[in-house]
Motif scaffolding. Sequence first.
Motif, PDB file in Angstrom:
ATOM      1  N   LEU A 142      39.094  42.136  38.023  1.00  0.00           N
ATOM      2  CA  LEU A 142      39.287  41.210  39.153  1.00  0.00           C
ATOM      3  C   LEU A 142      38.742  40.115  39.488  1.00  0.00           C
ATOM      4  O   LEU A 142      38.385  38.957  39.871  1.00  0.00           O
ATOM      5  CB  LEU A 142      39.735  41.581  40.837  1.00  0.00           C
ATOM      6  CG  LEU A 142      40.081  40.843  41.725  1.00  0.00           C
ATOM      7  CD1 LEU A 142      41.402  40.226  41.773  1.00  0.00           C
ATOM      8  CD2 LEU A 142      40.220  42.072  43.057  1.00  0.00           C
TER       9      LEU A 142
ATOM     10  N   ALA B 272      37.833  36.414  38.954  1.00  0.00           N
ATOM     11  CA  ALA B 272      37.758  35.568  40.015  1.00  0.00           C
ATOM     12  C   ALA B 272      36.688  34.080  39.509  1.00  0.00           C
ATOM     13  O   ALA B 272      36.017  33.142  40.275  1.00  0.00           O
ATOM     14  CB  ALA B 272      37.897  36.553  41.254  1.00  0.00           C
TER      15      ALA B 272
ATOM     16  N   ARG C 292      48.022  38.104  46.463  1.00  0.00           N
ATOM     17  CA  ARG C 292      47.084  37.148  46.663  1.00  0.00           C
ATOM     18  C   ARG C 292      47.214  36.183  45.172  1.00  0.00           C
ATOM     19  O   ARG C 292      47.201  34.910  45.391  1.00  0.00           O
ATOM     20  CB  ARG C 292      45.571  37.437  46.530  1.00  0.00           C
ATOM     21  CG  ARG C 292      45.444  38.781  48.050  1.00  0.00           C
ATOM     22  CD  ARG C 292      45.653  37.726  48.851  1.00  0.00           C
ATOM     23  NE  ARG C 292      45.191  38.722  50.404  1.00  0.00           N
ATOM     24  CZ  ARG C 292      45.502  38.617  51.581  1.00  0.00           C
ATOM     25  NH1 ARG C 292      45.832  37.903  51.968  1.00  0.00           N
ATOM     26  NH2 ARG C 292      44.875  39.942  52.449  1.00  0.00           N
ATOM     27  N   LEU C 293      47.338  37.003  44.704  1.00  0.00           N
ATOM     28  CA  LEU C 293      46.990  36.156  42.747  1.00  0.00           C
ATOM     29  C   LEU C 293      48.711  35.580  42.908  1.00  0.00           C
ATOM     30  O   LEU C 293      48.347  33.984  41.577  1.00  0.00           O
ATOM     31  CB  LEU C 293      46.821  37.338  41.981  1.00  0.00           C
ATOM     32  CG  LEU C 293      46.046  37.635  42.076  1.00  0.00           C
ATOM     33  CD1 LEU C 293      45.770  39.379  40.599  1.00  0.00           C
ATOM     34  CD2 LEU C 293      45.010  37.410  41.670  1.00  0.00           C
TER      35      LEU C 293
ATOM     36  N   ARG D 133      48.290  31.821  41.875  1.00  0.00           N
ATOM     37  CA  ARG D 133      48.902  31.009  40.754  1.00  0.00           C
ATOM     38  C   ARG D 133      49.640  29.104  40.240  1.00  0.00           C
ATOM     39  O   ARG D 133      49.124  28.599  40.407  1.00  0.00           O
ATOM     40  CB  ARG D 133      49.789  31.343  39.662  1.00  0.00           C
ATOM     41  CG  ARG D 133      49.043  31.978  39.462  1.00  0.00           C
ATOM     42  CD  ARG D 133      49.480  33.400  38.274  1.00  0.00           C
ATOM     43  NE  ARG D 133      48.644  34.981  37.751  1.00  0.00           N
ATOM     44  CZ  ARG D 133      48.655  35.731  38.306  1.00  0.00           C
ATOM     45  NH1 ARG D 133      49.703  36.429  39.467  1.00  0.00           N
ATOM     46  NH2 ARG D 133      47.876  37.012  37.851  1.00  0.00           N
TER      47      ARG D 133
ATOM     48  N   GLN E 273      42.590  31.913  48.181  1.00  0.00           N
ATOM     49  CA  GLN E 273      43.474  33.156  47.547  1.00  0.00           C
ATOM     50  C   GLN E 273      42.615  33.951  46.884  1.00  0.00           C
ATOM     51  O   GLN E 273      42.969  35.550  46.900  1.00  0.00           O
ATOM     52  CB  GLN E 273      45.009  32.896  46.705  1.00  0.00           C
ATOM     53  CG  GLN E 273      45.619  31.893  47.625  1.00  0.00           C
ATOM     54  CD  GLN E 273      46.207  32.873  48.989  1.00  0.00           C
ATOM     55  OE1 GLN E 273      46.198  33.973  48.689  1.00  0.00           O
ATOM     56  NE2 GLN E 273      46.028  32.316  49.869  1.00  0.00           N
ATOM     57  N   LEU E 274      41.892  33.684  46.007  1.00  0.00           N
ATOM     58  CA  LEU E 274      41.130  34.707  45.462  1.00  0.00           C
ATOM     59  C   LEU E 274      39.977  35.295  46.006  1.00  0.00           C
ATOM     60  O   LEU E 274      39.290  36.138  45.472  1.00  0.00           O
ATOM     61  CB  LEU E 274      40.083  33.372  43.840  1.00  0.00           C
ATOM     62  CG  LEU E 274      41.338  32.582  43.071  1.00  0.00           C
ATOM     63  CD1 LEU E 274      39.861  31.964  42.108  1.00  0.00           C
ATOM     64  CD2 LEU E 274      41.928  33.679  42.051  1.00  0.00           C
TER      65      LEU E 274
ATOM     66  N   ALA F  16      41.833  37.795  47.808  1.00  0.00           N
ATOM     67  CA  ALA F  16      42.009  39.092  46.436  1.00  0.00           C
ATOM     68  C   ALA F  16      40.447  39.965  46.844  1.00  0.00           C
ATOM     69  O   ALA F  16      40.463  40.824  46.373  1.00  0.00           O
ATOM     70  CB  ALA F  16      41.652  38.298  46.024  1.00  0.00           C
TER      71      ALA F  16
ATOM     72  N   MET G 103      42.218  35.071  35.131  1.00  0.00           N
ATOM     73  CA  MET G 103      42.874  36.121  36.198  1.00  0.00           C
ATOM     74  C   MET G 103      44.147  36.505  35.899  1.00  0.00           C
ATOM     75  O   MET G 103      45.013  37.487  36.215  1.00  0.00           O
ATOM     76  CB  MET G 103      43.584  35.317  37.558  1.00  0.00           C
ATOM     77  CG  MET G 103      42.311  34.647  38.424  1.00  0.00           C
ATOM     78  SD  MET G 103      41.004  35.292  39.149  1.00  0.00           S
ATOM     79  CE  MET G 103      41.981  37.469  39.777  1.00  0.00           C
TER      80      MET G 103
ATOM     81  N   ALA H 143      47.625  42.647  39.579  1.00  0.00           N
ATOM     82  CA  ALA H 143      48.085  42.351  40.916  1.00  0.00           C
ATOM     83  C   ALA H 143      48.315  43.457  41.421  1.00  0.00           C
ATOM     84  O   ALA H 143      47.938  43.430  43.111  1.00  0.00           O
ATOM     85  CB  ALA H 143      48.774  41.822  40.955  1.00  0.00           C
TER      86      ALA H 143
END
Length: 412
Positions: free
Chosen positions: A25, A29, A89-90, A94, A133-134, A137, A199, A204
């Motif tokens: 992760l 990122a 988040r992922l 995307r 979002q990254l 996460a 990613m 996830a």
Amino acid sequence: MSRALAADETTATPSAMRSVWASPLYRGATIALFLSGLGTSAAAPQITLFLVNDLHVSLTTAGLYYLTNITAPLAGYLIGARSDRSGRRLGPFRLCALAGFVGWTAMAAANQVWMPFVISALVLAFAGAAGSQLFAAVHDDLQATDSVVGDGVISIVRMALTAGWIIGPVAGSLLSAAAGPRAMLLATGLCTLAQIAPMGLARASSVRPRISRRPAPGQPVRRPGLPAMLPLLAFTGLYVFVYAGEPIKYGYLTIYMRDDLHLPTAVSGAVIGIQPLIELILMPLAVVAARRIGMMRLMIFGAAFGVGANLCFALTGDAVGMFAGQVLMGGVWGVFAALGIIVAQRLLPEAVATASAVFMSSTAIASALGGLTGSLGVDILGLPHVYLAPASYGLIATVGIAVMSRSRHAVR
């Protein structure tokens, strides 16, 4: 004996760099944000030239392009609030990256003056939420694992974005000169899309929300109310004043150095490129300094550096002054790039995706403010005195952060 115990503790404590490398992760990122910075920074100094040279708009109209960024905070808030409610988040990341690809590809094909403005306002507004979002996460995972090097991990991930900004302006300039600005814009779209690939290595399931005052099972997550968000909004508003000089710099400094100072292309390119290099060097030092004097206290100095930088642009009139201004700007972003997202998340810990989105999308408001200021200031003050305006904004930010650092909302 005590030395042996200290050595054992040091060995047992993971470093931030090892943590980033070991985690799919964090590693993903880091690579994704590098690609984001690479693509965005390649386009940023070239947008004004594209509008002026290819679509034949005036400098005043080109400056108004940055007003289209005003829609990004709304898009960022909607994505962030949805992410906080779902804990995912992922998926939103995307979708935002895909929106960026579509937007930049459409920009490369634009043949009417109105097209870049509409594309930026309606499509690219959502692309900026990918980075937030990254960060959300990464924050979730750090909280879930109770990492002792959380600030260091966030700083390293953020440094990757800065590294992209070091390479991007030079790469974008070279690609634009060799293949044209439309090819450069298409390459920006490809970089945005390519964020998804690293990613894909991250699970996830490793990203779980850590929301204070968690509701009972089956009950929806409540959005934070306005009183809870006020400290975040105040800090973000001050950050807007710090950032507002950036679109003015990218919009007009290259033109000023070429047309008024008659600097060689290599020199002007070095001027633009030195800021992110200084920023990258100072970011880890800012994390260390913040532990000693506090994050917001350090940001007072960072905002003051911005005042000095814009005064250099406005008053010196030579290459040395341009380099000095950019070095000071490196100091600004060495502080704010390393610590800004951390402060924002701590000011709204119950909704970190919303906090991340609000903070990161505020650059769009700053771009709109800077674009409007630059458009009007070039007509009223001319080059280079237009840079007195962002110097004034920076002074407001310096005073405001100093006041906030003494309040009960100060982040240490």
